[in-house]
Design a protein around this motif. Structure first.
Motif, PDB file in Angstrom:
ATOM      1  N   UNK A  24      41.728  42.220  53.500  1.00  0.00           N
ATOM      2  CA  UNK A  24      41.891  41.652  52.166  1.00  0.00           C
ATOM      3  C   UNK A  24      42.743  42.566  51.277  1.00  0.00           C
ATOM      4  N   UNK A  25      42.524  43.910  51.372  1.00  0.00           N
ATOM      5  CA  UNK A  25      43.327  44.865  50.598  1.00  0.00           C
ATOM      6  C   UNK A  25      44.789  44.805  51.021  1.00  0.00           C
ATOM      7  N   UNK A  26      45.044  44.791  52.313  1.00  0.00           N
ATOM      8  CA  UNK A  26      46.413  44.757  52.789  1.00  0.00           C
ATOM      9  C   UNK A  26      47.136  43.497  52.299  1.00  0.00           C
ATOM     10  N   UNK A  27      46.437  42.364  52.357  1.00  0.00           N
ATOM     11  CA  UNK A  27      47.041  41.115  51.879  1.00  0.00           C
ATOM     12  C   UNK A  27      47.366  41.209  50.396  1.00  0.00           C
ATOM     13  N   UNK A  28      46.424  41.780  49.641  1.00  0.00           N
ATOM     14  CA  UNK A  28      46.646  41.891  48.191  1.00  0.00           C
ATOM     15  C   UNK A  28      47.839  42.802  47.879  1.00  0.00           C
ATOM     16  N   UNK A  29      47.936  43.973  48.558  1.00  0.00           N
ATOM     17  CA  UNK A  29      49.026  44.908  48.315  1.00  0.00           C
ATOM     18  C   UNK A  29      50.360  44.319  48.786  1.00  0.00           C
ATOM     19  N   UNK A  30      50.348  43.724  49.979  1.00  0.00           N
ATOM     20  CA  UNK A  30      51.599  43.364  50.618  1.00  0.00           C
ATOM     21  C   UNK A  30      52.135  41.999  50.152  1.00  0.00           C
ATOM     22  N   UNK A  31      51.272  41.063  49.782  1.00  0.00           N
ATOM     23  CA  UNK A  31      51.740  39.703  49.553  1.00  0.00           C
ATOM     24  C   UNK A  31      51.475  39.168  48.136  1.00  0.00           C
TER      25      UNK A  31
ATOM     26  N   UNK B  94      50.784  54.683  48.563  1.00  0.00           N
ATOM     27  CA  UNK B  94      52.039  55.415  48.763  1.00  0.00           C
ATOM     28  C   UNK B  94      53.218  54.448  48.870  1.00  0.00           C
ATOM     29  N   UNK B  95      52.955  53.248  49.437  1.00  0.00           N
ATOM     30  CA  UNK B  95      54.032  52.270  49.603  1.00  0.00           C
ATOM     31  C   UNK B  95      54.170  51.380  48.384  1.00  0.00           C
ATOM     32  N   UNK B  96      53.102  51.202  47.598  1.00  0.00           N
ATOM     33  CA  UNK B  96      53.138  50.329  46.423  1.00  0.00           C
ATOM     34  C   UNK B  96      52.582  51.123  45.235  1.00  0.00           C
ATOM     35  N   UNK B  97      53.389  52.063  44.705  1.00  0.00           N
ATOM     36  CA  UNK B  97      52.872  52.989  43.679  1.00  0.00           C
ATOM     37  C   UNK B  97      52.564  52.321  42.348  1.00  0.00           C
ATOM     38  N   UNK B  98      53.053  51.142  42.107  1.00  0.00           N
ATOM     39  CA  UNK B  98      52.835  50.532  40.797  1.00  0.00           C
ATOM     40  C   UNK B  98      51.566  49.715  40.692  1.00  0.00           C
ATOM     41  N   UNK B  99      50.749  49.670  41.724  1.00  0.00           N
ATOM     42  CA  UNK B  99      49.530  48.845  41.720  1.00  0.00           C
ATOM     43  C   UNK B  99      48.331  49.713  41.404  1.00  0.00           C
ATOM     44  N   UNK B 100      47.546  49.247  40.413  1.00  0.00           N
ATOM     45  CA  UNK B 100      46.310  49.966  40.059  1.00  0.00           C
ATOM     46  C   UNK B 100      45.174  49.507  40.977  1.00  0.00           C
ATOM     47  N   UNK B 101      44.389  50.449  41.462  1.00  0.00           N
ATOM     48  CA  UNK B 101      43.270  50.143  42.371  1.00  0.00           C
ATOM     49  C   UNK B 101      41.985  50.684  41.770  1.00  0.00           C
TER      50      UNK B 101
ATOM     51  N   UNK C  72      50.597  41.973  43.047  1.00  0.00           N
ATOM     52  CA  UNK C  72      49.628  42.133  41.967  1.00  0.00           C
ATOM     53  C   UNK C  72      49.876  43.435  41.217  1.00  0.00           C
ATOM     54  N   UNK C  73      49.434  43.504  39.989  1.00  0.00           N
ATOM     55  CA  UNK C  73      49.458  44.708  39.189  1.00  0.00           C
ATOM     56  C   UNK C  73      48.139  45.465  39.283  1.00  0.00           C
ATOM     57  N   UNK C  74      47.099  44.720  39.574  1.00  0.00           N
ATOM     58  CA  UNK C  74      45.786  45.381  39.635  1.00  0.00           C
ATOM     59  C   UNK C  74      44.977  44.740  40.772  1.00  0.00           C
ATOM     60  N   UNK C  75      44.254  45.588  41.507  1.00  0.00           N
ATOM     61  CA  UNK C  75      43.377  45.143  42.597  1.00  0.00           C
ATOM     62  C   UNK C  75      42.022  45.797  42.381  1.00  0.00           C
ATOM     63  N   UNK C  76      40.978  44.973  42.311  1.00  0.00           N
ATOM     64  CA  UNK C  76      39.602  45.464  42.108  1.00  0.00           C
ATOM     65  C   UNK C  76      38.765  45.122  43.336  1.00  0.00           C
ATOM     66  N   UNK C  77      37.968  46.105  43.760  1.00  0.00           N
ATOM     67  CA  UNK C  77      37.023  45.908  44.876  1.00  0.00           C
ATOM     68  C   UNK C  77      35.634  46.199  44.346  1.00  0.00           C
ATOM     69  N   UNK C  78      34.711  45.251  44.593  1.00  0.00           N
ATOM     70  CA  UNK C  78      33.309  45.415  44.165  1.00  0.00           C
ATOM     71  C   UNK C  78      32.402  45.353  45.387  1.00  0.00           C
ATOM     72  N   UNK C  79      31.517  46.330  45.476  1.00  0.00           N
ATOM     73  CA  UNK C  79      30.484  46.352  46.519  1.00  0.00           C
ATOM     74  C   UNK C  79      29.140  46.260  45.824  1.00  0.00           C
ATOM     75  N   UNK C  80      28.386  45.155  46.107  1.00  0.00           N
ATOM     76  CA  UNK C  80      27.095  44.933  45.426  1.00  0.00           C
ATOM     77  C   UNK C  80      25.975  45.027  46.456  1.00  0.00           C
TER      78      UNK C  80
END
Length: 988
Positions: free
Chosen positions: A892-899, A859-866, A902-910
């Motif tokens: 880690x997500x907050x740091x990526x969004x806020x600082x 909602x605060x960073x609408x241009x970032x793809x997740x 980035x245009x794209x943020x990917x999270x992988x759970x293995x």
């Protein structure tokens, strides 16, 4: 030529019976029927017989195995001879030949057996290294490594040569069946000196003269013209294998008399040219006197001992410090005194005879009266008691004191017997079985009752004030005086009193020791062997201040300084030298007559009364042995019975932690008194005193290289010139190596670490069990809240909501109840949230939380793809790690969004079987190498990862993005993880 240190000569006045005589027979290990005997300069006594080559160190006979003795021609040595350099010359019975046995044990052939050099009849050598060998085939000469047989061209007839000897002038004498020859060095020829028949051998004397002997006599040979050659002085033992010999003092020892052994004192010093063996001064010719009356050989060794080899054994004769004084028909009841002229008198109570004795002369009897006992008066006059009177001999006059005339049962006078006398300067005391104790005062005898004598005293000695020191039977000492108080002192530690002495120091002796009077009390003297001070009955002080004590174990010599030290401090052990049986002491000190058993004359000669008879010791000329013993390490033996020769460097078996080191020192005079000291480098702190023990035992030894030293002193304290040393090594066993020990240390460390890990796993498992219990309780509480409380509240809300709907919208009640319903609904929502928190995480709990966080940030960073990607089979995570994993991922997500911008943020759970992996990746601008001040997000992430045991990796590339990767092992991550025990133990 090398000559060893020589001990003092034998006393020519000593008969054979009085020498110290020791016999060894087959039961002692000696080879019987000895063929040849000699002594090498290291002290070993060597002998041959049909049983081979043997040697003797004074204590033990041992068979010596020659190198090559397995060969038949070398198996039986015949004749042996010691060389000045320590070598031993050996010929062989079967094959002849001649070999040198070197001190290091190697054997060198001068003539191999079977090559024509027969076993020799006699052999000698000169200082140029020439060897002269008399054999049945003739005279053989060895020089420059070559042999030659001397015959007619050298003045000798063909045939056997019986004997060959050097005299001390360097003349070489030869004897064959008919003639005696002497060698002319310049002409290389033997010249006849005398035609003889019936003579069997040559006999050199130390005065330089040469004798020829037969079975009946010895004949002096004429002195040849001087040769101008340097004298050759044979060492003692250079002419062994003789049936007769002159010792170094000129006494002739002979086995041709006709049997046994005879001695002719000072024979070589006689001016006549003939010595008749029938005129020997003493003989041993009875079967009980020797091992056998068939004597083979006689030898004098370097210490002055005479060795006699018989058919049945080996015998040693040596001089002793003490000499026996033969008083005819006597036994041990002597009284010893000297007159004012220094003449020593010995009164034999058994035979009522007085004897005048002196050094080196037989005793002279004085039978003018029947003498019972002797004593000295206060002035040094001689008192002699007879049947009727006491004679006082002083300065050429004789004064007579009449004795009482007791009568017997028939009324007739009886023969008076006097047991003892003592003059204290005031009273002359006399003891008789007929009258008891009497005292001569003035001109009459007074009975005991006339004096203030203490009861039950047994012995006494005069003091220097006219009184006496008296010893009572219970050990009490009383200082007796008629005109003064009589103090008493306890000396009970001495036991039953045997003597009192009052010269310089007052001494009380008894059967349990001696005590000295000091500081108004008697103090027991200390000594390492208490028996040495037992039953002392005689004391003498020589002119140098030395003390001599005659006691139960022999004669004790204490030097003046040592005596004064112990007298001043009785607790200090007394230093001494003991003269015992080995020194000629016979029996023990006389006690029966309660008289002093020892006297020192004006020449410091001691006269000693013992149970074995009368003895004498010249304290100014004591026989001492100056020959230093040579020490050898013979072998090292281990507990398994294996033995290793004490030569070179010895290697013991690996792990030989206990072993015996055997050593010896050939000292033939008094081997039982040889003292040893040893030291093992790295083990012993200084020299260890071994006494007369000839072995050292070590146990508990570690592997390594060792060096052992041993030294010895003879009976007179002469130490070996250098100690014997041997090096030996104990190899390490497998378990004693350094790398095995290092491995053990590492294994122990690993074991401790495994124990630590095991303990950690146990504690962790217990914590997990407790957490599971807590989670189960939380779920129970959550169910209870949801199924009862929340449901009930929800019912109340529904009913209240229905009631509110019936009220007008603008009514005050509606407005009031609407606010209450809003608050109730909020409470229900909060309760459901708490129930959710109490319950275990769902299988997709982390995914749900990440999606919620991403949705909120979007909602605060609408241009970032997740994008969130899950791989592997979803597995429920442990409740203890879900919150930390979620918080790490959220941060880690907050740091990526806020600082990151980035245009794209990917999270992988293995959800891999081995581990759970979280990866948060962005394509932003990257992050700074160090966190900005006041920002603790990354620090918190690392702390959370460390708390759950996860690995956290953060990587970043400028303008390309950042990766945050967290890995957690399956055992720590998954709730239903069951890993093998070995993987759990090692944390895998």
């Amino acid at each position: 030529m090398l000559t060893p240190c020589l001990a003092s000569a034998l006393n020519p006045s000593t008969p054979l019976q009085d020498y110290h005589h020791t016999t060894w027979t087959a039961k002692d290990g000696v080879p019987t029927n000895i063929d040849s005997i000699t002594q090498t300069r290291d002290g070993w006594l060597w002998m041959t017989s049909v049983s081979g080559l043997h040697r003797f160190d004074g204590v033990r006979f041992e068979r010596y195995h020659l190198p090559g003795s397995e060969q038949p021609l070398r198996r039986r040595p015949a004749s042996i001879r010691a060389m000045p350099n320590g070598d031993l010359l050996i010929s062989y019975f079967l094959g002849g030949g001649l070999s040198l046995l070197h001190p290091d044990g190697t054997l060198e052939d001068l003539a191999k057996p079977g090559t024509g050099i027969e076993a020799f009849n006699a052999l000698t050598y000169d200082d140029a290294g020439n060897i002269w060998l008399a054999a049945p085939s003739g005279m053989h000469h060895y020089s420059g490594g070559k042999w030659r047989l001397l015959g007619k061209e050298h003045g000798l007839p063909n045939g056997a040569v019986d004997d060959i000897r050097f005299d001390r002038q360097g003349n070489l004498w030869l004897l064959n069946t008919d003639s005696v020859f002497v060698y002319d060095r310049a002409a290389d020829k033997f010249n006849p000196v005398l035609d003889v028949s019936g003579f069997t051998g040559l006999l050199p004397a130390l005065d330089g003269r040469m004798w020829v002997i037969s079975h009946e006599s010895a004949r002096l040979l004429p002195v040849p013209p001087a040769t101008g050659q340097r004298p050759v002085i044979p060492m003692p033992g250079a002419y062994p294998n003789q049936p007769a010999m002159f010792d170094r003092d000129g006494n002739l020892w002979n086995s041709k008399c006709p049997i046994g052994l005879c001695l002719t004192a000072n024979a070589a010093k006689r001016t006549s040219d003939r010595i008749d063996f029938s005129a020997a001064s003493s003989r041993l010719n009875q079967p009980w006197q020797m091992s056998s009356l068939s004597v083979n050989l006689i030898l004098e060794d370097r210490e002055g001992n005479i060795w006699v080899a018989t058919k049945a054994g080996l015998e040693r004769f040596r001089d002793t410090a003490l000499t026996t004084v033969h008083v005819p028909g006597s036994y041990d009841m002597f009284s010893l005194n000297q007159d004012d002229a220094g003449q020593v008198w010995v009164v034999d109570a058994a035979n009522d005879t007085a004897w005048k004795v002196s050094a080196n002369s037989p005793p002279v009897a004085d039978r003018t009266q029947r003498y019972h006992v002797s004593a000295n008066d206060r002035n040094g006059g001689l008192l002699l008691a007879t049947d009727a009177e006491i004679e006082r001999r002083y300065k050429g006059t004789v004064e007579k004191i009449p004795l009482p005339a007791p009568k017997g049962p028939n009324g007739k006078p009886i023969r008076m017997v006097v047991w003892g006398m003592q003059d204290n300067g005031t009273v002359l005391w006399m003891m008789s079985p007929h009258t008891g104790l009497l005292g001569w005062v003035g001109d009459r005898w007074l009975p005991r009752t006339a004096f203030k004598l203490p009861p039950r005293f047994v012995i006494g000695t005069p003091d220097n004030t006219g009184g006496s020191w008296l010893a009572l039977i219970d050990g009490t000492i009383v200082r007796y005086s008629e005109d003064r108080p009589q103090p008493s002192y306890s000396a009970s530690t001495i036991g039953q009193p045997t003597a009192m002495f009052s010269r310089e120091h007052v001494i009380a002796a008894g059967d349990r020791g001696m005590a000295v009077f000091k500081d108004n009390a008697f103090h027991q003297l200390r000594i390492d062997v208490p028996e040495l001070l037992s039953n002392v009955s005689g004391m003498a002080i020589t002119s140098n201040g030395d003390r001599w004590f005659n006691g139960a174990r022999g004669l004790l010599h204490v030097r003046r300084a040592d005596w004064l030290a112990s007298a001043a401090q009785p607790s200090q052990p007394l230093r001494y030298k003991l003269f015992s049986l080995h020194d000629g002491y016979r029996g023990e000190a006389t006690l029966g007559n309660r008289l002093p058993s020892m006297l020192a004359d004006k020449d410091d000669r001691l006269w000693i009364s013992g149970t074995g008879g009368l003895m004498s010791l010249d304290t100014r000329n004591i026989v001492r042995n100056p020959v230093a013993p040579v020490v050898f390490v013979s072998r090292i033996s281990t507990l398994d019975g294996a033995g290793y020769a004490g030569k070179g460097k010895v290697t013991l078996p690996a792990g030989a932690h206990s072993f015996n080191i055997h050593y010896t020192a050939p000292s033939l005079r008094q081997p039982e008194k040889v003292r040893f000291q040893y030291r093992l480098d790295g083990e012993d702190n200084g020299w260890q005193d071994a006494g007369n023990s000839r072995s050292a035992f070590y146990t508990g030894m570690s592997p390594g290289l060792y060096r052992f030293h041993v030294r010895a002193a003879n009976e007179d304290g002469v130490w070996s010139e250098k100690p014997a040393t041997i090096e030996f090594e104990i190899p390490a066993t497998f378990t004693q190596t350094w790398w095995f020990r290092a491995g053990c240390v590492l294994a122990a460390a690993a074991l401790l670490y495994l124990i630590y890990l095991y303990r950690l796993r146990v504690v962790t498992a217990r914590l997990e069990e407790r957490m599971e219990v807590r989670l189960a309780e939380r779920e129970r509480i959550a169910r209870t809240l949801h199924d009862t409380f929340l449901q009930s509240v929800q019912g109340v809300v529904l009913r209240l909501d229905a009631a509110v709907d019936t009220l007008p919208d603008d009514s005050a009640a509606h407005k009031s109840l609407s606010a209450v319903l809003h608050s109730a609904r909020t409470s229900i929502s909060e309760g459901r949230a708490q129930v959710h928190e109490l319950r275990s995480a769902d299988i997709d709990e982390v995914e749900s939380r990440l999606r919620d966080v991403a949705a909120l940030l979007a909602n605060s960073y609408p241009g970032v793809q997740f994008a969130l990607e899950v791989s592997g089979q979803r597995t429920a995570l442990r409740a203890t790690v879900v919150n930390d994993i979620s918080e790490i991922a959220s941060e880690a997500l907050r740091n990526a969004y806020q600082h990151a911008h980035a245009e794209r943020i990917d999270v992988q759970l293995d959800y891999a079987p081995q581990q759970f992996t979280l990866l948060v990746r962005d394509n932003g601008q990257g992050m700074a190498p160090a966190p900005a001040a006041g920002h603790w997000g990354l620090v918190g992430m690392r702390e959370r990862a460390a708390r759950i045991g996860a690995a956290l990796e953060i990587s970043s590339t400028q303008n390309e993005g950042s990766d945050v990767k967290m890995s957690l092992s399956a055992r720590r991550a998954y709730a239903d993880s069951h890993t093998p025990w070995w993987r759990r133990l090692f944390g895998k």
